[in-house]
Design an enzyme around this catalytic site. Structure first.
Site, short mmCIF file in Angstrom:
data_model
loop_
_atom_site.label_atom_id
_atom_site.label_comp_id
_atom_site.label_asym_id
_atom_site.label_seq_id
_atom_site.Cartn_x
_atom_site.Cartn_y
_atom_site.Cartn_z
CB SER A 1 3.95 -19.88 -24.42
OG SER A 1 2.65 -20.23 -24.05
CG HIS B 1 -0.05 -14.79 -24.61
ND1 HIS B 1 -0.93 -15.61 -23.96
CD2 HIS B 1 0.64 -15.59 -25.46
CE1 HIS B 1 -0.77 -16.85 -24.37
NE2 HIS B 1 0.17 -16.87 -25.28
CD GLU C 1 -3.17 -17.80 -20.80
OE1 GLU C 1 -4.23 -18.31 -20.38
OE2 GLU C 1 -2.54 -18.24 -21.77
CD GLU D 1 -4.32 -16.37 -24.75
OE1 GLU D 1 -4.65 -16.37 -23.56
OE2 GLU D 1 -3.83 -17.35 -25.32
CG ASP E 1 -1.28 -20.74 -18.67
OD1 ASP E 1 -0.35 -21.37 -18.12
OD2 ASP E 1 -1.48 -20.78 -19.91
CD GLU F 1 -3.20 -23.45 -18.81
OE1 GLU F 1 -4.31 -22.89 -18.57
OE2 GLU F 1 -2.68 -23.41 -19.92
CG ASP G 1 -1.11 -25.63 -22.16
OD1 ASP G 1 -1.20 -26.40 -23.13
OD2 ASP G 1 -0.92 -24.40 -22.31
CE LYS H 1 -3.23 -24.21 -25.32
NZ LYS H 1 -1.86 -23.84 -24.86
CG HIS I 1 -7.94 -19.38 -26.70
ND1 HIS I 1 -7.98 -18.01 -26.62
CD2 HIS I 1 -7.29 -19.78 -25.55
CE1 HIS I 1 -7.40 -17.60 -25.51
NE2 HIS I 1 -6.99 -18.64 -24.85
CE LYS J 1 -5.72 -20.96 -21.44
NZ LYS J 1 -4.40 -21.05 -20.83
P1 PGA Z 1 -0.24 -20.32 -26.62
O1 PGA Z 1 -0.61 -20.08 -25.09
O2 PGA Z 1 -1.47 -20.53 -27.40
O3 PGA Z 1 0.50 -19.06 -26.95
O4 PGA Z 1 0.69 -21.51 -26.65
C1 PGA Z 1 -1.78 -20.49 -24.50
C2 PGA Z 1 -1.52 -21.23 -23.23
O5 PGA Z 1 -0.35 -21.36 -22.79
O6 PGA Z 1 -2.47 -21.71 -22.63
ZN ZN Z 2 -1.10 -22.65 -20.99
#
Ligand code: PGA
Ligand code: ZN
Length: 418
Positions: free
Chosen positions: A41, A154, A163, A204, A241, A283, A309, A334, A362, A385
């Protein structure tokens, strides 16, 4: 001074089984390698992930062109450069690419090299990786944000929120944090079994049972926390999230049910579930360009961690905009959203100066590489995370944090989340 001798890259696979890049940087006597992760995503403003797009090969997902770039152009340009000068290495990579979103060389090619260089520098200095970032002493460990129920992009269970996480706020040290999460996850597994739902896991590592509403997932988690002997909102907090980019259409959101509703209605529902389930962190509650809704939520909440994010994509310009707009009070970090170690550290430094919490993360497509565990400790980040206590690519990061905790000894504390 140790110089870079050459760089070699290979195609390996991530935890979803998709091709990704491993780069290996060599000095005269040693080498170190790093693997680039990949999201599902992703935000529009993330740095570019280069794939071959040849449908006859790996369904278009192979990364041989990016690998070729590393083995030729990048290797040639970095040959002879001081391995300990990370800023110089990253600047050369950025300039060689020459585009805003790293569309030329690909951020996946650039990041794999940048991380491998950082690891080799630490290896040559015989210093643990976590000691080579921003913090030089008084290290602390991050709180894990464990994603225990997976939905959205996911999983394929129909859960709208991506999440559902727990944070063991009561833990006085990292081992204790792991023990608390283990107990809650074990009791959640039992509860899910009892409901005759599947205990199989999503990308995840969190459970992905066929539940059709966010509140049913939240009820399950509250029961699991209780059954494990903890108090929700005190010992263990629920964190979300939403990944709202995926649930946004014509200025409306379909977060709390399949129906698209207004921002006001969405905020009201947020406030209700925050109150009912004592949610401590949300998030991406809104889409990446919907700046006004972010600041409206900030104005209507108190003591809730609001995390950007897809909103920030680890990008300094976007973070500055969010700061001026009062969009959030935390940022998810990230590495592959921006593409180099140095730029990531710049964003973390700025975020901490403006009082934002930094949460190292991650990607849903990840690997056995544990770089982010060291990064979290080495930048004094409040939280990490990295999925649930399942799937080795997730557990590997937790295990690395346990090793770091042991190395730092009994005196090491947890970071402050309040
Ligand atoms: P992604 O999702 O690694 O699939 O982009 C993780 C997140 O949105 O935190
Ligand atoms: Zn996110």
């Amino acid at each position: 001074m140790s110089k870079i001798l050459k760089i070699r890259a290979r195609q390996v696979f991530d935890s979803r089984g998709n091709p990704t890049i491993e780069a290996e940087v060599y000095s005269k006597n040693q080498s170190a390698s790093a693997i680039c992760p990949s999201g599902a995503s992703t935000g529009t403003y993330e740095a570019f992930e280069k794939r071959d797009k040849n449908n006859k090969r790996y369904l278009g997902k192979s990364v041989f062109n990016a690998i070729d770039v590393i083995n030729t152009k990048i290797s040639k340009k970095l040959k002879g450069i001081n391995i300990h000068d990370q800023i110089r290495i990253d600047t050369i990579l950025i300039n060689l690419d020459g585009t805003r979103q790293k569309t030329n060389l690909g951020a996946n090619a650039i990041l794999a090299v940048s991380m491998a260089a950082k690891k080799l520098s630490a290896k040559i200095k015989k210093t643990p990786l976590f000691k080579t970032f921003l913090v030089k002493n008084n290290f602390s460990l991050p709180y894990p944000l464990m994603n225990i129920i997976n939905g959205g992009a996911h999983a394929n269970n129909g859960l709208r929120i991506q999440e559902f996480m727990i944070r063991p706020d009561k833990a006085k040290n990292f081992s204790e944090a792991m023990r608390i999460c283990f107990l809650v996850i074990s009791s959640l597994r039992k509860l899910i079994k009892k409901k005759k739902l599947s205990t199989s896991v999503g990308d995840e590592g969190g459970f992905a049972p066929m539940i059709d509403s966010n509140e049913k997932a939240l009820d399950l988690i509250v029961s699991a926390i209780k059954a494990a002997g903890f108090k929700n909102g005190k010992d263990v907090s629920i964190c979300l999230d939403v990944a709202a980019n995926e649930l946004f259409k014509s200025k409306k959101y379909s977060i709390h049910s399949k129906k698209l509703v207004s921002v006001d209605q969405t905020i009201n529902k947020y406030l209700k579930i925050i109150n009912k389930y004592k949610i401590k962190s949300i998030e991406d509650p809104f889409a990446e360009n919907d700046w006004t809704s972010w600041s409206n939520l900030m104005k209507s909440t108190k003591n809730v961690q609001i995390v950007g994010d897809d909103l920030y994509v680890t990008n300094l310009e976007r973070l500055k905009k969010g700061f001026l707009n009062n969009s959030s009070n935390s940022i998810l970090i990230k590495l592959n959203q921006i593409g180099t170690v140095s730029e990531t550290l710049e964003v973390i430094k700025f975020a901490q100066i403006i009082g934002y919490k930094t949460i190292i993360s991650h990607r849903s497509g990840d690997s056995e590489d544990t770089f982010i565990a060291d990064l979290a400790v080495g930048t004094n980040s409040n939280q990490i995370k990295t999925g649930s206590l399942a799937r080795s690519e997730r557990v590997a990061k937790y295990n690395q944090l346990l090793r770091i905790e042991e190395q730092l000894g009994k005196k090491v504390k947890m970071n402050k989340i309040h």
